[in-house]
Design an enzyme around this catalytic site. Sequence first.
Site, PDB file in Angstrom:
ATOM      1  CB  ALA A  89      -0.867  -0.020   1.250  1.00 24.45           C
ATOM      2  N   GLY A 132       0.366  -5.071   0.671  1.00 21.32           N
ATOM      3  CA  GLY A 132      -0.782  -5.043  -0.243  1.00 21.32           C
ATOM      4  C   GLY A 132      -0.428  -5.609  -1.615  1.00 21.32           C
ATOM      5  CD  GLU A 165       1.050  -6.009   5.234  1.00 19.88           C
ATOM      6  OE1 GLU A 165       1.876  -6.915   5.472  1.00 19.88           O
ATOM      7  OE2 GLU A 165       0.358  -5.991   4.197  1.00 19.88           O
ATOM      8  CD  GLU A 173      -2.852  -7.619   2.247  1.00 18.81           C
ATOM      9  OE1 GLU A 173      -2.548  -6.427   2.037  1.00 18.81           O
ATOM     10  OE2 GLU A 173      -3.573  -7.983   3.195  1.00 18.81           O
TER      11      GLU A 173
HETATM   12  C1  3H9 Z   1       0.477  -2.405   3.365  1.00 18.83           C
HETATM   13  O1  3H9 Z   1       0.726  -2.831   2.267  1.00 18.83           O
HETATM   14  C2  3H9 Z   1      -0.877  -2.479   3.993  1.00 18.83           C
HETATM   15  C3  3H9 Z   1      -1.811  -3.434   3.307  1.00 18.83           C
HETATM   16  O2  3H9 Z   1      -1.731  -4.700   3.893  1.00 18.83           O
HETATM   17  C4  3H9 Z   1      -3.243  -3.042   3.503  1.00 18.83           C
HETATM   18  C5  3H9 Z   1      -3.750  -1.991   2.649  1.00 18.83           C
HETATM   19  C6  3H9 Z   1      -5.227  -1.841   2.761  1.00 18.83           C
HETATM   20  N1  3H9 Z   1       4.692   3.478  -0.034  1.00 18.83           N
HETATM   21  O3  3H9 Z   1      13.439   1.602   0.429  1.00 18.83           O
HETATM   22  P1  3H9 Z   1      13.846   2.381  -0.767  1.00 18.83           P
HETATM   23  C7  3H9 Z   1       9.508   4.845  -1.229  1.00 18.83           C
HETATM   24  S1  3H9 Z   1       1.653  -1.630   4.285  1.00 18.83           S
HETATM   25  C8  3H9 Z   1       5.191   4.682  -0.341  1.00 18.83           C
HETATM   26  O4  3H9 Z   1      14.950   3.356  -0.621  1.00 18.83           O
HETATM   27  P2  3H9 Z   1      14.729  -0.055  -2.025  1.00 18.83           P
HETATM   28  C9  3H9 Z   1      10.567   5.205  -0.213  1.00 18.83           C
HETATM   29  O5  3H9 Z   1      10.060   6.102   0.751  1.00 18.83           O
HETATM   30  C10 3H9 Z   1       3.041  -1.510   3.200  1.00 18.83           C
HETATM   31  N2  3H9 Z   1       6.498   4.899  -0.614  1.00 18.83           N
HETATM   32  O6  3H9 Z   1      14.150   1.417  -2.004  1.00 18.83           O
HETATM   33  C11 3H9 Z   1      11.635   5.821  -1.087  1.00 18.83           C
HETATM   34  O7  3H9 Z   1      11.229   7.128  -1.401  1.00 18.83           O
HETATM   35  P3  3H9 Z   1      12.276   8.322  -1.562  1.00 18.83           P
HETATM   36  C12 3H9 Z   1       3.760  -2.799   3.114  1.00 18.83           C
HETATM   37  C13 3H9 Z   1       7.312   3.848  -0.572  1.00 18.83           C
HETATM   38  O8  3H9 Z   1      14.852  -0.419  -3.435  1.00 18.83           O
HETATM   39  C14 3H9 Z   1      11.540   5.000  -2.374  1.00 18.83           C
HETATM   40  O9  3H9 Z   1      10.246   4.382  -2.340  1.00 18.83           O
HETATM   41  N3  3H9 Z   1       4.970  -2.588   2.312  1.00 18.83           N
HETATM   42  C15 3H9 Z   1       6.863   2.573  -0.245  1.00 18.83           C
HETATM   43  O10 3H9 Z   1      15.917  -0.161  -1.135  1.00 18.83           O
HETATM   44  C16 3H9 Z   1      12.574   3.918  -2.485  1.00 18.83           C
HETATM   45  O11 3H9 Z   1      12.546   3.124  -1.290  1.00 18.83           O
HETATM   46  C17 3H9 Z   1       6.130  -2.340   2.884  1.00 18.83           C
HETATM   47  O12 3H9 Z   1       6.236  -2.251   4.092  1.00 18.83           O
HETATM   48  C18 3H9 Z   1       5.481   2.391   0.023  1.00 18.83           C
HETATM   49  N4  3H9 Z   1       4.957   1.184   0.328  1.00 18.83           N
HETATM   50  O13 3H9 Z   1      13.609  -0.959  -1.347  1.00 18.83           O
HETATM   51  C19 3H9 Z   1       7.288  -2.181   1.961  1.00 18.83           C
HETATM   52  N5  3H9 Z   1       7.905   1.718  -0.268  1.00 18.83           N
HETATM   53  O14 3H9 Z   1      13.078   7.951  -2.772  1.00 18.83           O
HETATM   54  C20 3H9 Z   1       8.074  -0.966   2.305  1.00 18.83           C
HETATM   55  C21 3H9 Z   1       8.978   2.447  -0.616  1.00 18.83           C
HETATM   56  O15 3H9 Z   1      11.417   9.519  -1.719  1.00 18.83           O
HETATM   57  N6  3H9 Z   1       9.146  -0.720   1.348  1.00 18.83           N
HETATM   58  N7  3H9 Z   1       8.635   3.738  -0.796  1.00 18.83           N
HETATM   59  O16 3H9 Z   1      13.100   8.309  -0.305  1.00 18.83           O
HETATM   60  C22 3H9 Z   1      10.287  -1.424   1.330  1.00 18.83           C
HETATM   61  O17 3H9 Z   1      10.479  -2.361   2.067  1.00 18.83           O
HETATM   62  C23 3H9 Z   1      11.342  -0.993   0.348  1.00 18.83           C
HETATM   63  O18 3H9 Z   1      11.110   0.356   0.052  1.00 18.83           O
HETATM   64  C24 3H9 Z   1      11.373  -1.804  -0.966  1.00 18.83           C
HETATM   65  C25 3H9 Z   1      12.350  -1.105  -1.953  1.00 18.83           C
HETATM   66  C26 3H9 Z   1      11.884  -3.204  -0.666  1.00 18.83           C
HETATM   67  C27 3H9 Z   1      10.015  -1.855  -1.610  1.00 18.83           C
END
Ligand code: 3H9
Length: 681
Positions: A87, A126, A149, A129
């Site tokens: 999400a 998400g 999450e 999911e």
């Molecule tokens: C969820 O999904 C809830 C659902 O169950 C229910 C919904 C109803 N959103 O980490 P990086 C940005 S909860 C917005 O340096 P990498 C991050 O801020 C979510 N922004 O890259 C950064 O921005 P900036 C569950 C996001 O390649 C840029 O992307 N998901 C999100 O080292 C690059 O990020 C997670 O918890 C996001 N979801 O790693 C995953 N994710 O350039 C969280 C990233 O402006 N994310 N950004 O600083 C991660 O674990 C890592 O970012 C990922 C990429 C592995 C995806």
Amino acid sequence: MSEGMGDGTSESSIVPGRPIERLAFSATVFGEVDQGVLLVTIDNPPVNAAATSVRAGLLAAIGMTIAAPAILAIVIAGTGKSFVGGADIREFDAPPAPPLLPDVVAEIEACSKPVVAAINGVALGGGLELALACHARIAAPKAKLGLPEVKLGVVPGAGGTQRLPRLTGIVAAIDLIGSGRIVDAGAAQTFGIVDRLSAGDLVDEARELALALVGSPLRRTGGLSVPPEPVPAVEAAEAKVLARSRGQSALAAAVRLVRAAAETPLADALAEERRTFLALRASPEAAALRYVFFAERAAGKVDGLDDVAALPVSTVGIVGLGLMGAGIAVAALEAGFTVVGVESTAPAAEAGRIRIAGLIDRAVKSGRLSAADGAVRLARLTTTTELVGLADADIVIEAVFDDLEVKTQLFQSLQGVVRPNAVLATNTSYLDPDGIAAAVDRPEQVVGLHFFSPANVMRLAEVVRCAKTSPTVLATALSVARAMGKLPIVCGVTEGFIGNRVFSAYRRAGEFLVEDGASPYDVDAAIEAFGLAMGPFAVSDLAGLEIAWARRKRQAATRDPAERYVDFADRLCEAGRFGQKVGRGWYAYVDGKRQPDPEVDQVVAAARAAKGIVPRAVAAEEIVERLVAAMAEEGEKLLAAGIAARSSDIDLVMINGYGFPAHKGGPMFIAEQTRKAARPT
Ligand code: 3H9
């Protein structure tokens, strides 16, 4: 490209067997029909988060597919390195906007035509999911999957707690959702999360799979029954997750929801999951963890390094193979570096090698590492007593005794041996790295790289920018630390850098509380109930009281006599109570277990009496407030002096180096929340 955003294109333009123009379902979701299969591509950089426009686009794509007889099936994929990164966390501070992800996911699952997820990269939260609701999942071997999450203080909110256990069983789902850990595609296949791994072109294979499903009954994950598992195994998995919760609500909620999958009708369980998700999303715990998430990304942006490339590094030299040096070596080997370890004598070098091999062996025995990979790592290590062995090192990290003369002499010797552009990093905790740099011909090559023990485990590395450190050297140190799996935080030069300075202020505040009337045991209990793994007095016992005692003695001559000074720690040291290793410190240790010691109470009472202090009762709330405030005040000083670049960096140091609970956000975060709450609205 079609301009028909939101509704794709008209049915009449679709001819089976012939690719058509690119459709736009929304600003971030695009489509293309080939051989009767609609390939839906999510293109929402940087990580294809399931933002409103993505959800709207997916819904439009499903709607068009159902309505268009020429479309037989759908494949959903992401662009770039991500399938869907979850999400959109940036949307979490506002009320949820329709279409909601659970509704999109329900539409996908209910679709009358086969929907296949082509998981090209990370499928998290998400994103996973969404994939779980598809009728089949095929993943690229490099894909990574997970429901992280709980790390954001929430539970999966779009069916993850119900669909995952239907594929993996309850035990594995409790483990995966309760830990939030991310697995690679191979492991996901073993768990039953993905049906197959792609061997060639992912999208082509997904298309073939989708066409093969046409006309057969579709396997809807929500319709599967949860495989039965023995109750003790479920309870053991639950206990393991709850043991890690340290007062966080999301973990217990995740376990409860997963267990409900086996007992509750799907619709009811999904409704309960959604309620729980929304309640947690609005909790202070989740707000703190979101802050930490963005703080980590911000920490990577370092002033003055925008266009600076790190030097390539393949060989890391480590001087000193004691506990710290060996831990650093293990982390460097794990990162894939060749490691040359140097010790002063042959027996010490051999002991260092054995220590490193032992740490690797422990990882193998615990199942975290295969024996073959362990052997590969060890084969990249050489140990020697000759500094000349470091001639090929791209970076040398010294982890020798924390003595200025020892370290400066070492650096002077090193500059005659290493390549002119090799980075010289000092792991000092308290010495002035500028003093070390001043002793060498190329001070711009010197940087501080302060690891935390055990260095192969602890995630924090303070990267100390010395007065003359060149941007390239700083960038290289950061890149090496990141490769070693560390969270590097850049800081300026001050005694103790960020962490030890804040920790000292916190420990001092603990002593003031004791002088005021709390017992050391009250102080530790209050802060441990707050979420730190150990209170300041238990930590002092573990580290040994003599280090801080020596520092206090050094500082005695220059100490401001007006400054509040508590001397009972000195009295304990004079009585030989140096901590856990001698069985007595702030606590008494009986069979390795800490317990309050009346002798310490007497020392404290005598010290209070000498100052004429009448002890008063100090409540747990006051203890926590004053300890956290002391950390934040010291943090403010570090910011004012430019030692830390931003307050969130200080929080990250305390979370990753000193066990401050991430779900409380850190001392600076709490201070800011307190200020906000006190402001008139
Ligand atoms: C969820 O999904 C809830 C659902 O169950 C229910 C919904 C109803 N959103 O980490 P990086 C940005 S909860 C917005 O340096 P990498 C991050 O801020 C979510 N922004 O890259 C950064 O921005 P900036 C569950 C996001 O390649 C840029 O992307 N998901 C999100 O080292 C690059 O990020 C997670 O918890 C996001 N979801 O790693 C995953 N994710 O350039 C969280 C990233 O402006 N994310 N950004 O600083 C991660 O674990 C890592 O970012 C990922 C990429 C592995 C995806």
